[in-house]
Design a protein around this motif. Structure first.
Motif, PDB file in Angstrom:
ATOM      1  N   UNK A 152      73.241  35.424  32.909  1.00 56.02           N
ATOM      2  CA  UNK A 152      74.399  36.255  32.574  1.00 56.02           C
ATOM      3  C   UNK A 152      74.004  37.728  32.625  1.00 56.02           C
ATOM      4  N   UNK A 153      74.908  38.572  33.110  1.00 61.47           N
ATOM      5  CA  UNK A 153      74.713  40.011  33.002  1.00 61.47           C
ATOM      6  C   UNK A 153      75.017  40.417  31.557  1.00 61.47           C
ATOM      7  N   UNK A 154      74.060  40.964  30.817  1.00 64.69           N
ATOM      8  CA  UNK A 154      74.299  41.283  29.406  1.00 64.69           C
ATOM      9  C   UNK A 154      75.425  42.300  29.237  1.00 64.69           C
ATOM     10  N   UNK A 155      76.192  42.142  28.175  1.00 63.74           N
ATOM     11  CA  UNK A 155      77.198  43.141  27.858  1.00 63.74           C
ATOM     12  C   UNK A 155      76.515  44.344  27.223  1.00 63.74           C
ATOM     13  N   UNK A 156      77.180  45.481  27.225  1.00 67.44           N
ATOM     14  CA  UNK A 156      76.618  46.691  26.643  1.00 67.44           C
ATOM     15  C   UNK A 156      76.378  46.485  25.148  1.00 67.44           C
ATOM     16  N   UNK A 157      75.169  46.765  24.705  1.00 66.53           N
ATOM     17  CA  UNK A 157      74.819  46.607  23.301  1.00 66.53           C
ATOM     18  C   UNK A 157      74.347  45.224  22.919  1.00 66.53           C
ATOM     19  N   UNK A 158      74.387  44.289  23.852  1.00 64.27           N
ATOM     20  CA  UNK A 158      73.913  42.927  23.555  1.00 64.27           C
ATOM     21  C   UNK A 158      72.446  42.964  23.139  1.00 64.27           C
TER      22      UNK A 158
ATOM     23  N   UNK B 194      62.374  42.155  20.451  1.00 60.80           N
ATOM     24  CA  UNK B 194      63.776  42.552  20.451  1.00 60.80           C
ATOM     25  C   UNK B 194      64.111  43.179  21.798  1.00 60.80           C
ATOM     26  N   UNK B 195      65.288  42.828  22.305  1.00 59.51           N
ATOM     27  CA  UNK B 195      65.760  43.391  23.563  1.00 59.51           C
ATOM     28  C   UNK B 195      67.208  43.817  23.374  1.00 59.51           C
ATOM     29  N   UNK B 196      67.557  44.966  23.921  1.00 60.03           N
ATOM     30  CA  UNK B 196      68.927  45.477  23.804  1.00 60.03           C
ATOM     31  C   UNK B 196      69.391  45.988  25.168  1.00 60.03           C
ATOM     32  N   UNK B 197      70.636  45.684  25.501  1.00 60.68           N
ATOM     33  CA  UNK B 197      71.210  46.213  26.741  1.00 60.68           C
ATOM     34  C   UNK B 197      71.696  47.626  26.461  1.00 60.68           C
ATOM     35  N   UNK B 198      70.968  48.605  26.991  1.00 59.78           N
ATOM     36  CA  UNK B 198      71.239  50.004  26.668  1.00 59.78           C
ATOM     37  C   UNK B 198      72.123  50.688  27.690  1.00 59.78           C
TER      38      UNK B 198
ATOM     39  N   UNK C  50      74.367  39.264  19.428  1.00 58.57           N
ATOM     40  CA  UNK C  50      73.184  38.545  19.897  1.00 58.57           C
ATOM     41  C   UNK C  50      73.556  37.596  21.029  1.00 58.57           C
ATOM     42  N   UNK C  51      72.655  37.494  21.993  1.00 55.19           N
ATOM     43  CA  UNK C  51      72.951  36.867  23.278  1.00 55.19           C
ATOM     44  C   UNK C  51      73.551  35.478  23.168  1.00 55.19           C
ATOM     45  N   UNK C  52      72.932  34.609  22.404  1.00 56.63           N
ATOM     46  CA  UNK C  52      73.387  33.219  22.395  1.00 56.63           C
ATOM     47  C   UNK C  52      74.740  33.064  21.699  1.00 56.63           C
ATOM     48  N   UNK C  53      75.059  33.995  20.817  1.00 54.60           N
ATOM     49  CA  UNK C  53      76.392  33.965  20.216  1.00 54.60           C
ATOM     50  C   UNK C  53      77.418  34.552  21.184  1.00 54.60           C
ATOM     51  N   UNK C  54      77.052  35.632  21.867  1.00 54.99           N
ATOM     52  CA  UNK C  54      77.962  36.237  22.845  1.00 54.99           C
ATOM     53  C   UNK C  54      78.388  35.227  23.905  1.00 54.99           C
ATOM     54  N   UNK C  55      77.410  34.464  24.429  1.00 53.86           N
ATOM     55  CA  UNK C  55      77.646  33.588  25.577  1.00 53.86           C
ATOM     56  C   UNK C  55      77.775  32.116  25.195  1.00 53.86           C
TER      57      UNK C  55
END
Length: 449
Positions: A126-132, A149-153, A329-334
């Protein structure tokens, strides 16, 4: 917290009896469901005629692997003890060899493990959403916990910032990566931009790392897999350099996933020059980054193992249950998209994915109308010109050979080197980020560990 180290489509039936997945050169299984072969051919026609960055194209849901690109970054910490043992080196020469070993240890999980375990081809994340955000940790009996920790900046262009730390060993690193892709012949060429800076509390020496380019092969056959290419570097602040050459398999003969390189010292050099006379060669290395690699001491001729994927299992990753994760957080977003992919309900997966993407477009529109400027929660941007002189010098040395490192870094706001310099908070001169995400639906904390 629960352990969950597998992507949603992992299949471990191809693992060896020792419990380790056997690296494969080409996948045996086709990633395209038989019912979707027509859709796949239509997608290929669009891809082959597309002239821009392929990351902007919408990918059919049946080609998605069910995890966010942010999770790929966690492989920097697959082997916590390999990271921690860097701090035990007695000299700069030994230390950069251990840094090179650690770097090689990060590659298999990032770029081959999914194909090796499932024996089917590489799929698109998945392409991460902004702030993911993606948060994880690992436990080690000897070296304690390692956190990540990783964040889509940034979304356009897509940029992911990462931070990892083993507090007990006193070693940590910040960095970022971004990918630009296009078709070249029958292969997707992915240029990786970005860098990682590795630091230690028990040494004033640090390391600047560049990233390899990627080649996604056999896409037209429906059995894609990944090879690495280009040359990458690790440069230490004491004048030591590890140079890696990554090779793709020649068309007719040869092997997949080979690399070689060397470690040398040229402390007085300001800019990298290939095979410069002043370079003092210390070690050479060669092998396969999906299997075993060897390092040779130039002075003695002694050859030892640099890293062996099969000799030890990667540590189990620990991720909070989705019910305990923040809304970013990624797994909740997707979650809903991933669940639909697991069940093979690709139409539902497409609808859920589209819903997420439309919500993001609405957020961008609202920000544009109100003049709100979004800022990352956990990371700040530091230009080389504003950074420590020693950091600037390291990346200046590499820039002539690897422009894709860029001219600045995304740095974790609570990185020890910042908090030690400026008290308990990131210095205001560096603060292009904020401590609270501006997304209205976010509940992510400013300090995640």
């Amino acid at each position: 917290m629960t352990s969950d180290a597998k992507s949603v489509n992992s299949n471990l039936s191809n693992s060896s009896s020792s419990g380790h997945a056997t690296p494969v050169s080409e996948p045996a299984g086709n990633i395209v469901p038989s019912s979707r072969s027509g859709d796949f051919m239509s997608f290929l026609k669009d891809v082959l005629s597309f002239t821009g960055d392929l990351s902007s194209m919408t990918c059919p849901s049946f080609l998605l692997n069910g995890i966010s690109l942010l999770e790929y970054g966690a492989h920097w910490s697959d082997y916590p003890h390999v990271l921690a043992e860097i701090t035990k080196a007695a000299s700069s020469e030994e230390r950069i060899k251990l840094v090179a070993r650690w770097f090689v240890s990060t590659l298999y999980g990032s770029y081959n493990k999914r194909v090796a375990e499932s024996n089917s081809g590489e799929k698109k994340p998945f392409n991460p959403i902004l702030g993911e955000q993606f948060l994880a940790s690992w436990d080690d009996a000897e070296y304690g916990g390692t956190t990540f920790v990783c964040e889509q900046v940034s979304h356009h262009p897509p940029v992911s910032a990462i931070y990892f730390e083993n507090a007990q060993a006193g070693i940590y690193g910040s960095g970022h990566f971004s990918q630009k892709s296009k078709f070249k012949g029958t292969t997707m060429k992915v240029v990786q931009e970005g860098r990682v800076t590795l630091r230690m509390k028990n040494s004033d020496e640090f390391y600047c790392l560049s990233l390899p380019d990627l080649n996604i092969c056999s896409i037209l056959s429906g059995k894609p897999f990944l090879e690495m290419s280009s040359t990458t570097f690790i440069r230490s602040s004491k004048g030591y350099t590890a140079e890696f050459n990554w090779y793709t398999k020649p068309w007719l003969y040869g092997e997949y996933h080979k690399f070689d390189g060397k470690i040398f010292k040229d402390a007085a050099a300001v800019t990298y020059v290939q095979a410069a006379p002043a370079q003092e060669q210390l070690f050479t290395f060669k092998g396969k980054w999906v299997a075993e690699s060897l390092v040779t001491d130039v002075a003695t001729g002694k050859e030892t193992v640099l890293f062996d994927v099969q000799s030890q299992p990667a540590a189990d990753i620990i991720i909070k249950p989705i019910s305990e994760q923040s809304e970013l957080e990624s797994r909740r977003v997707w979650q809903k998209v991933s669940e639909a992919l697991v069940s093979g309900n690709y139409d539902v997966a497409s609808r859920e994915k589209t819903s997420i993407e439309e919500a993001q477009r609405a957020l961008r529109k609202t920000r544009a109308e109100t003049g709100e400027q979004w800022k990352p929660s956990l990371f700040s941007w530091i230009d080389d010109a504003s950074d420590e002189e020693s950091v600037k010098a390291c990346y200046t040395y590499l820039y002539s050979a690897k422009e894709s490192i860029g001219t600045g870094s995304w740095v974790y706001n609570n990185s020890p080197h910042l908090t030690e310099q400026q008290g308990t908070a990131a210095p205001s001169a560096y603060a292009s980020g904020t401590q609270t995400p501006s997304d209205a639906f976010s509940t992510a904390p400013s300090s995640v560990f």
